[in-house]
Design a protein around this motif. Structure first.
Motif, mmCIF file in Angstrom:
data_model
loop_
_atom_site.group_PDB
_atom_site.id
_atom_site.type_symbol
_atom_site.label_atom_id
_atom_site.label_comp_id
_atom_site.label_asym_id
_atom_site.label_seq_id
_atom_site.Cartn_x
_atom_site.Cartn_y
_atom_site.Cartn_z
ATOM 1 N N ILE A 115 92.692 -29.820 -19.537
ATOM 2 C CA ILE A 115 93.932 -30.425 -18.965
ATOM 3 C C ILE A 115 95.138 -29.757 -20.120
ATOM 4 C CG2 ILE A 115 92.884 -32.524 -18.326
ATOM 5 C CD1 ILE A 115 93.779 -34.106 -20.732
ATOM 6 N N SER A 116 96.347 -29.877 -19.690
ATOM 7 C CA SER A 116 97.492 -29.586 -20.183
ATOM 8 C C SER A 116 98.519 -30.769 -20.410
ATOM 9 C CB SER A 116 98.247 -28.478 -19.161
ATOM 10 O OG SER A 116 97.351 -27.237 -19.072
ATOM 11 N N VAL A 117 98.671 -30.964 -21.795
ATOM 12 C CA VAL A 117 99.420 -31.968 -22.310
ATOM 13 C C VAL A 117 100.921 -31.546 -22.535
ATOM 14 C CG1 VAL A 117 99.515 -33.894 -23.711
ATOM 15 C CG2 VAL A 117 97.378 -33.337 -22.925
ATOM 16 N N PRO A 118 101.915 -31.979 -22.060
ATOM 17 C CA PRO A 118 103.177 -31.533 -22.632
ATOM 18 C C PRO A 118 103.431 -31.695 -24.280
ATOM 19 C CG PRO A 118 103.433 -33.037 -20.608
ATOM 20 C CD PRO A 118 102.183 -33.037 -21.030
ATOM 21 N N ASN A 119 104.069 -30.780 -24.805
ATOM 22 C CA ASN A 119 104.197 -30.709 -26.212
ATOM 23 C C ASN A 119 105.002 -31.773 -26.737
ATOM 24 O OD1 ASN A 119 102.709 -28.457 -26.539
ATOM 25 N ND2 ASN A 119 104.595 -26.919 -26.409
ATOM 26 N N SER A 120 106.000 -32.409 -25.940
ATOM 27 C CA SER A 120 106.899 -33.547 -26.535
ATOM 28 C C SER A 120 105.871 -34.883 -26.463
ATOM 29 C CB SER A 120 107.850 -33.857 -25.649
ATOM 30 O OG SER A 120 107.439 -34.142 -24.183
ATOM 31 N N GLN A 121 105.116 -35.101 -25.656
ATOM 32 C CA GLN A 121 104.153 -36.025 -25.641
ATOM 33 C C GLN A 121 103.190 -35.923 -26.939
ATOM 34 O OE1 GLN A 121 102.367 -36.780 -21.763
ATOM 35 N NE2 GLN A 121 104.384 -36.925 -21.078
ATOM 36 N N VAL A 122 102.751 -34.736 -27.153
ATOM 37 C CA VAL A 122 101.502 -34.601 -28.165
ATOM 38 C C VAL A 122 102.390 -34.761 -29.401
ATOM 39 C CG1 VAL A 122 100.191 -32.915 -29.455
ATOM 40 C CG2 VAL A 122 100.284 -32.987 -26.782
ATOM 41 N N LEU A 123 103.778 -34.364 -29.664
ATOM 42 C CA LEU A 123 104.532 -34.496 -30.762
ATOM 43 C C LEU A 123 104.693 -36.071 -31.089
ATOM 44 C CD1 LEU A 123 106.064 -33.006 -32.938
ATOM 45 C CD2 LEU A 123 107.856 -32.918 -31.723
#
Length: 247
Positions: free
Chosen positions: A200-208
């Protein structure tokens, strides 16, 4: 057939190596030709005021052709030098950081090439810059989410809270609670996790914005191994042969 494959393969490898070694020289030569074309265009343009007039037609042709040549050679040099910079920096700082530097060099080189080309054609660059700034503001507002992912990706690449191959746990409300998986790639806009069932691909803003840590199984196994090591040192050793048992 098998006897002929060996020399052909060696020849193709040698050709690829020669191309890889000569590629930076082509970029440097293109940069030198771009500078020479810009100087020639500026010299030819000093003989006339504006284009599309009947006087000084040869100088107008030389100036226009030199400006176009500058745009072509500068674009080739920008792409080649940014690619060479990525290949040089990739073994030292990693693939993701080298890709960010390559895109940054492409952006700066492309903008500089466009501005100098317009200046050689005597196009008012100041008005275009003002229009470009306004357009950038409008596009930035429209693409706020995408830009936030790009900047968050740069922060993740620089801060390095995790690396490719780490098994991590993400905890945030935006991703619906907890998410565990193995990091396969840290891109410019997405972080790809292998959850075991799928990637799956998680947006970087949500990971941060999420709480990042190791997976619970890894944390438990690490704590258990540490406790066994500490407990093994404190446990009494069994009596040796001939020793009296404790009373």
């Amino acid at each position: 057939m098998h006897v002929q494959d060996g020399p052909d393969l060696d020849l193709s490898v040698q050709v690829a190596r020669v191309k890889e070694k000569t590629r930076p020289w082509w970029s440097i030569i293109s940069l030198i030709l771009a500078i020479a074309s810009a100087i020639t265009s500026a010299w030819a343009h000093s003989s006339f005021d504006t284009y599309f007039r009947s006087d000084h037609v040869p100088y107008q042709i030389i100036a226009a052709a030199s400006a176009v040549a500058f745009c072509v050679f500068a674009s080739i040099a920008t792409y080649g030098l940014s690619r060479s910079a990525r290949s040089v920096l990739e073994p030292r700082i990693g693939t993701a950081h080298a890709a960010v530097i390559k895109y940054f060099l492409l952006l700066i080189g492309g903008f500089t090439t466009l501005a100098i080309t317009l200046a050689l054609f005597h196009v008012p660059v100041s008005q275009l810059l003002i229009g470009g700034v306004l357009t950038s503001v409008i596009v930035g507002i429209a693409a706020q989410q995408a830009m936030s992912n790009v900047f968050a990706g740069m922060v993740l690449l620089l801060a390095r809270p995790f690396r490719a191959g780490d098994q991590i746990l993400l905890r945030a409300g935006a991703i619906g609670g907890e998410l565990t998986g193995t990091v396969t790639e840290i891109g410019i806009t997405y972080v790809r996790l292998d959850t075991g069932d799928s990637v799956i691909s998680v947006p970087n803003s949500q990971v941060l914005n999420a709480v990042v840590g190791p997976q619970p199984q890894q944390a438990k196994s690490r704590a258990r191994s540490e406790s066994l090591q500490i407990g093994g040192d404190d446990q009494p050793k069994p009596p040796g042969r001939g020793a009296l048992p404790p009373s």
